[in-house]
Scaffold this motif. Structure first.
Motif, PDB file in Angstrom:
ATOM      1  N   GLU A   1       6.029  -5.462  -5.827  1.00  0.00           N
ATOM      2  CA  GLU A   1       5.774  -4.169  -6.464  1.00  0.00           C
ATOM      3  C   GLU A   1       6.516  -3.145  -5.626  1.00  0.00           C
ATOM      4  O   GLU A   1       6.027  -2.768  -4.575  1.00  0.00           O
ATOM      5  CB  GLU A   1       4.288  -3.843  -6.478  1.00  0.00           C
ATOM      6  N   ASP A   2       7.671  -2.729  -6.041  1.00  0.00           N
ATOM      7  CA  ASP A   2       8.565  -1.875  -5.253  1.00  0.00           C
ATOM      8  C   ASP A   2       8.981  -2.564  -3.964  1.00  0.00           C
ATOM      9  O   ASP A   2      10.091  -2.421  -3.518  1.00  0.00           O
ATOM     10  CB  ASP A   2       7.944  -0.507  -4.929  1.00  0.00           C
ATOM     11  N   ASP A   3       8.090  -3.278  -3.328  1.00  0.00           N
ATOM     12  CA  ASP A   3       8.354  -4.041  -2.113  1.00  0.00           C
ATOM     13  C   ASP A   3       7.463  -5.286  -2.164  1.00  0.00           C
ATOM     14  O   ASP A   3       6.577  -5.395  -3.003  1.00  0.00           O
ATOM     15  CB  ASP A   3       8.039  -3.195  -0.877  1.00  0.00           C
ATOM     16  N   LEU A   4       7.685  -6.205  -1.260  1.00  0.00           N
ATOM     17  CA  LEU A   4       6.874  -7.413  -1.210  1.00  0.00           C
ATOM     18  C   LEU A   4       5.427  -7.033  -0.921  1.00  0.00           C
ATOM     19  O   LEU A   4       5.140  -6.293   0.019  1.00  0.00           O
ATOM     20  CB  LEU A   4       7.408  -8.330  -0.108  1.00  0.00           C
ATOM     21  N   LEU A   5       4.501  -7.482  -1.756  1.00  0.00           N
ATOM     22  CA  LEU A   5       3.092  -7.128  -1.617  1.00  0.00           C
ATOM     23  C   LEU A   5       2.436  -8.011  -0.545  1.00  0.00           C
ATOM     24  O   LEU A   5       2.526  -9.238  -0.596  1.00  0.00           O
ATOM     25  CB  LEU A   5       2.387  -7.312  -2.959  1.00  0.00           C
ATOM     26  N   ILE A   6       1.800  -7.362   0.437  1.00  0.00           N
ATOM     27  CA  ILE A   6       1.124  -8.046   1.539  1.00  0.00           C
ATOM     28  C   ILE A   6      -0.367  -7.759   1.444  1.00  0.00           C
ATOM     29  O   ILE A   6      -0.780  -6.617   1.291  1.00  0.00           O
ATOM     30  CB  ILE A   6       1.651  -7.554   2.909  1.00  0.00           C
ATOM     31  N   THR A   7      -1.187  -8.807   1.528  1.00  0.00           N
ATOM     32  CA  THR A   7      -2.637  -8.663   1.519  1.00  0.00           C
ATOM     33  C   THR A   7      -3.204  -9.420   2.714  1.00  0.00           C
ATOM     34  O   THR A   7      -2.906 -10.596   2.901  1.00  0.00           O
ATOM     35  CB  THR A   7      -3.226  -9.239   0.208  1.00  0.00           C
ATOM     36  N   ASN A   8      -4.009  -8.751   3.517  1.00  0.00           N
ATOM     37  CA  ASN A   8      -4.626  -9.342   4.714  1.00  0.00           C
ATOM     38  C   ASN A   8      -3.575  -9.986   5.626  1.00  0.00           C
ATOM     39  O   ASN A   8      -3.783 -11.079   6.162  1.00  0.00           O
ATOM     40  CB  ASN A   8      -5.698 -10.370   4.338  1.00  0.00           C
ATOM     41  N   GLY A   9      -2.420  -9.355   5.752  1.00  0.00           N
ATOM     42  CA  GLY A   9      -1.387  -9.817   6.667  1.00  0.00           C
ATOM     43  C   GLY A   9      -0.548 -10.973   6.166  1.00  0.00           C
ATOM     44  O   GLY A   9       0.226 -11.554   6.927  1.00  0.00           O
ATOM     45  N   ASP A  10      -0.684 -11.339   4.889  1.00  0.00           N
ATOM     46  CA  ASP A  10       0.091 -12.452   4.354  1.00  0.00           C
ATOM     47  C   ASP A  10       0.641 -12.060   2.980  1.00  0.00           C
ATOM     48  O   ASP A  10       0.204 -11.088   2.378  1.00  0.00           O
ATOM     49  CB  ASP A  10      -0.796 -13.694   4.233  1.00  0.00           C
ATOM     50  N   PHE A  11       1.617 -12.837   2.501  1.00  0.00           N
ATOM     51  CA  PHE A  11       2.144 -12.567   1.171  1.00  0.00           C
ATOM     52  C   PHE A  11       1.022 -12.671   0.155  1.00  0.00           C
ATOM     53  O   PHE A  11       0.185 -13.573   0.219  1.00  0.00           O
ATOM     54  CB  PHE A  11       3.237 -13.566   0.788  1.00  0.00           C
TER      55      PHE A  11
END
Length: 95
Positions: A7-17
Protein backbone atom coordinates in the motif's frame (compact mmCIF):
# COMPACT_ATOMS: atom_id res chain seq x y z
CA UNK A 1 -3.46 -16.40 -2.92
CA UNK A 2 -1.75 -15.12 0.21
CA UNK A 3 1.17 -12.78 -0.34
CA UNK A 4 2.73 -9.66 1.09
CA UNK A 5 0.71 -6.47 0.73
CA UNK A 6 1.88 -3.23 -0.86
CA UNK A 7 0.00 0.00 0.00
CA UNK A 8 2.13 2.88 -1.30
CA UNK A 9 4.95 0.95 0.40
CA UNK A 10 5.46 -2.57 1.71
CA UNK A 11 3.00 -3.07 4.59
CA UNK A 12 4.66 -4.12 7.88
CA UNK A 13 2.68 -5.47 10.84
CA UNK A 14 4.32 -6.29 14.20
CA UNK A 15 7.78 -5.97 12.63
CA UNK A 16 7.15 -8.42 9.79
CA UNK A 17 5.70 -8.36 6.29
CA UNK A 18 1.92 -8.25 6.36
CA UNK A 19 0.63 -11.40 4.66
CA UNK A 20 -2.99 -11.34 3.49
CA UNK A 21 -5.15 -12.42 0.56
CA UNK A 22 -3.49 -10.64 -2.37
CA UNK A 23 -5.72 -11.71 -5.31
CA UNK A 24 -7.02 -8.19 -5.92
CA UNK A 25 -3.53 -6.71 -5.62
CA UNK A 26 -2.05 -9.28 -8.04
CA UNK A 27 -4.77 -8.63 -10.64
CA UNK A 28 -4.28 -4.86 -10.33
CA UNK A 29 -0.51 -5.20 -10.83
CA UNK A 30 -1.03 -7.53 -13.81
CA UNK A 31 -3.45 -5.11 -15.50
CA UNK A 32 -1.20 -2.07 -14.99
CA UNK A 33 2.11 -3.70 -15.90
CA UNK A 34 3.57 -3.79 -19.40
CA UNK A 35 5.15 -6.81 -21.04
CA UNK A 36 8.75 -6.86 -19.85
CA UNK A 37 7.92 -5.38 -16.44
CA UNK A 38 8.58 -8.74 -14.78
CA UNK A 39 12.12 -9.77 -15.72
CA UNK A 40 11.52 -13.43 -14.87
CA UNK A 41 8.27 -13.53 -16.94
CA UNK A 42 8.78 -11.09 -19.85
CA UNK A 43 5.47 -11.82 -21.63
CA UNK A 44 3.39 -11.15 -18.49
CA UNK A 45 1.46 -7.85 -18.32
CA UNK A 46 -1.68 -6.37 -19.91
CA UNK A 47 -0.62 -2.71 -20.24
CA UNK A 48 -4.20 -1.52 -19.77
CA UNK A 49 -3.33 2.17 -20.19
CA UNK A 50 -2.92 1.74 -23.95
CA UNK A 51 -6.53 0.48 -24.20
CA UNK A 52 -8.24 3.00 -21.90
CA UNK A 53 -8.72 5.93 -24.28
CA UNK A 54 -9.68 3.90 -27.32
CA UNK A 55 -13.37 4.31 -28.30
CA UNK A 56 -13.04 1.38 -30.68
CA UNK A 57 -15.08 -1.71 -29.73
CA UNK A 58 -12.40 -3.90 -31.34
CA UNK A 59 -9.87 -2.59 -28.82
CA UNK A 60 -12.16 -3.62 -25.99
CA UNK A 61 -12.40 -7.13 -27.42
CA UNK A 62 -8.61 -7.23 -27.66
CA UNK A 63 -8.39 -5.94 -24.07
CA UNK A 64 -10.79 -8.62 -22.86
CA UNK A 65 -8.83 -11.30 -24.70
CA UNK A 66 -5.51 -9.99 -23.35
CA UNK A 67 -6.77 -9.85 -19.76
CA UNK A 68 -8.13 -13.40 -20.02
CA UNK A 69 -4.86 -14.66 -21.52
CA UNK A 70 -2.65 -12.88 -18.99
CA UNK A 71 -4.70 -14.02 -15.99
CA UNK A 72 -4.50 -17.58 -17.30
CA UNK A 73 -0.69 -17.24 -17.56
CA UNK A 74 -0.80 -16.26 -13.88
CA UNK A 75 -2.88 -19.41 -13.06
CA UNK A 76 -6.00 -17.36 -12.32
CA UNK A 77 -9.22 -19.13 -13.38
CA UNK A 78 -11.56 -16.52 -14.88
CA UNK A 79 -15.29 -17.09 -14.35
CA UNK A 80 -16.60 -13.64 -15.34
CA UNK A 81 -14.79 -10.95 -17.31
CA UNK A 82 -16.59 -7.79 -18.48
CA UNK A 83 -14.73 -4.80 -19.94
CA UNK A 84 -17.73 -2.92 -21.37
CA UNK A 85 -17.30 -0.20 -18.72
CA UNK A 86 -13.57 0.58 -18.57
CA UNK A 87 -14.03 2.47 -15.29
CA UNK A 88 -15.56 -0.62 -13.71
CA UNK A 89 -13.99 -3.74 -15.21
CA UNK A 90 -15.54 -6.85 -13.68
CA UNK A 91 -13.33 -9.85 -13.05
CA UNK A 92 -14.43 -12.84 -11.03
CA UNK A 93 -12.48 -16.03 -10.52
CA UNK A 94 -9.85 -17.54 -8.32
CA UNK A 95 -6.27 -18.79 -8.15
Amino acid sequence: MRDFIIEDDLLITNGDFSIKNADQQNIEHLLLSQKGSYKEFPILGVGIKKYINSPDATSRLRLENEIDKQLSYDNFHVKILDVNDLKNIKIDGNY
